[in-house]
Scaffold this motif. Structure first.
Motif, PDB file in Angstrom:
ATOM      1  N   UNK A 172      28.963  46.421  14.193  1.00  0.00           N
ATOM      2  CA  UNK A 172      29.213  47.343  15.286  1.00  0.00           C
ATOM      3  C   UNK A 172      30.646  47.228  15.772  1.00  0.00           C
ATOM      4  N   UNK A 173      31.253  48.369  16.039  1.00  0.00           N
ATOM      5  CA  UNK A 173      32.598  48.391  16.614  1.00  0.00           C
ATOM      6  C   UNK A 173      32.666  49.521  17.638  1.00  0.00           C
ATOM      7  N   UNK A 174      33.056  49.187  18.859  1.00  0.00           N
ATOM      8  CA  UNK A 174      33.215  50.191  19.927  1.00  0.00           C
ATOM      9  C   UNK A 174      32.029  51.157  19.995  1.00  0.00           C
ATOM     10  N   UNK A 175      30.836  50.598  19.970  1.00  0.00           N
ATOM     11  CA  UNK A 175      29.656  51.406  20.202  1.00  0.00           C
ATOM     12  C   UNK A 175      29.196  52.240  19.027  1.00  0.00           C
ATOM     13  N   UNK A 176      29.638  51.893  17.823  1.00  0.00           N
ATOM     14  CA  UNK A 176      29.137  52.599  16.636  1.00  0.00           C
ATOM     15  C   UNK A 176      28.928  51.593  15.513  1.00  0.00           C
ATOM     16  N   UNK A 177      27.979  51.905  14.639  1.00  0.00           N
ATOM     17  CA  UNK A 177      27.788  51.062  13.451  1.00  0.00           C
ATOM     18  C   UNK A 177      28.779  51.551  12.401  1.00  0.00           C
TER      19      UNK A 177
END
Ligand SMILES: Nc1ncnc2c1ncn2[C@@H]1O[C@H](COP(=O)(O)OP(=O)(O)OP(=O)(O)O)[C@@H](O)[C@H]1O
Ligand SMILES: [Mg+2]
Length: 323
Positions: free
Chosen positions: A232-237
């Motif tokens: 996950x990065x900044x609210x996204x997979x």
């Protein structure tokens, strides 16, 4: 069999600042993943990526100013996000259980642990106190707690960190859930206790066929205990797939950065590729959330990248991979 399928989940924090202007922090921006029964999914990412928020959003435990803006969370085909509160309350703690990030603060300080275990069992499954007590003692024993009958009378403040964590897991398992979400279940514990608890969780999944999601920032935990992983990065997979595939061929530049930093790979000559400040959720760029820190970013990264299938369920969301 798919136990949990999260589709395009968006959660924002919406609040007014001192000038009474509306501020939106886009904390989850289209999170999608799925978990099969009998499998362990590791959700990884740096602090603030939205891992805990993903769990609390799915479980219907958000508090204002957090708000779900869209998406679905299908548990055995039923959308948890669209379910009436009463139905969700009935599921939570029974069919779906969450072990939260801070064990000490989530035990009731005013109840003996046995009473807490008995109470949660009877609240969802009924039955007599005696039955619930037997179940609780057996559960503590199966989690490796010595002299469980005596431990039932302990107060939360008397427990060590490792013991408190086991009690929380016992509480989560008292009603034989189908899905267990454990948020940093071993962070802060020493490595021996950490291994004991994770071994227990893995045995439980293998023995009973429940599905488990382990939230962690420890890639070693993912490598050793999980079947699948989602980065996950900044609210996204940004990347997901079977653990072996993702470790063998990390593909999204953020995953490369993350996995490149593990001791094993450092020994193999890998290095960290980028640093830079964490993303500002109030001012995310359009398109790929990683573009500001990405060594491979190009003009096309201002549009949302496609999810590129790399085989065997391995997927990366990146324009460079697609090209
Ligand atoms: N009240 C709030 N208003 C605005 N943003 C918030 C608020 N509460 C949390 N956030 C943001 O939501 C994001 C997701 O937080 P979350 O707790 O899910 O991160 P995490 O991945 O679990 O991190 P950690 O590894 O530290 O546990 C964070 O960037 C955090 O700053
Ligand atoms: Mg967290």
């Amino acid at each position: 069999m798919t136990l949990l399928r999260v589709e395009d989940l968006h959660t924002h924090f919406i609040a007014r600042n001192l000038d009474n202007e509306i501020q939106v922090a886009k904390a989850l921006n289209g999170v999608s993943f799925s978990l099969d029964a009998g499998r362990i999914l590791g959700l990884v990412g740096e602090t603030g990526a939205g891992k805990s928020l993903t769990a609390t959003s799915i479980m219907g435990l958000l508090r204002p100013p957090a708000r779900i803006m869209g998406g679905r969370a299908l548990f055995q085909g039923q959308d948890l996000l669209a379910m009436p509160d009463d139905d969700l309350n009935a599921l939570r703690g029974r069919d779906i259980a969450l072990v939260v990030q801070s064990p000490k603060s989530s035990l009731d300080p005013l109840s003996r642990i046995g009473d807490q275990l008995i109470r949660i069992r009877r609240a969802h499954r009924g039955g007599s106190v005696a039955e619930a007590r037997d179940k609780a003692i057996a559960m503590l024993g199966s989690l490796g707690i010595p002299d469980p009958a005596r431990r039932m009378r302990a107060w939360p403040h008397e427990l060590s960190g490792g013991m408190a964590q086991r009690v929380l897991i016992a509480l989560a398992l008292m009603n034989e859930p189908q899905l267990l979400i454990a948020d940093e279940p071993t962070t802060g514990l020493d490595v021996t206790v950490q291994a004991q608890i994770l071994d227990l969780l893995r045995d439980l999944v293998r023995r009973t066929g429940i599905g488990a999601m382990i939230i962690t920032h420890d890639l070693g935990v993912v490598a050793h205990y999980c079947d699948e992983m989602a980065v996950m990065y900044a609210g996204a997979i940004v990347e997901s797939g079977p653990v072996r595939q993702v470790f063998r061929r990390p593909t999204h530049p953020y995953t490369v950065n993350l996995i490149g930093a593990t001791p094993e790979r450092l020994r193999l000559g890998a290095t960290r590729t980028v640093g830079g400040p964490p993303p500002n959720l109030r001012a995310l760029p359009p398109g790929c959330p990683y573009q500001d820190r990405c060594p491979q970013a190009g003009a096309d990264c201002t549009t949302i990248p496609p999810d590129v299938a790399l085989g065997e369920g391995h997927v990366a969301r990146c324009h460079r991979v697609a090209a």
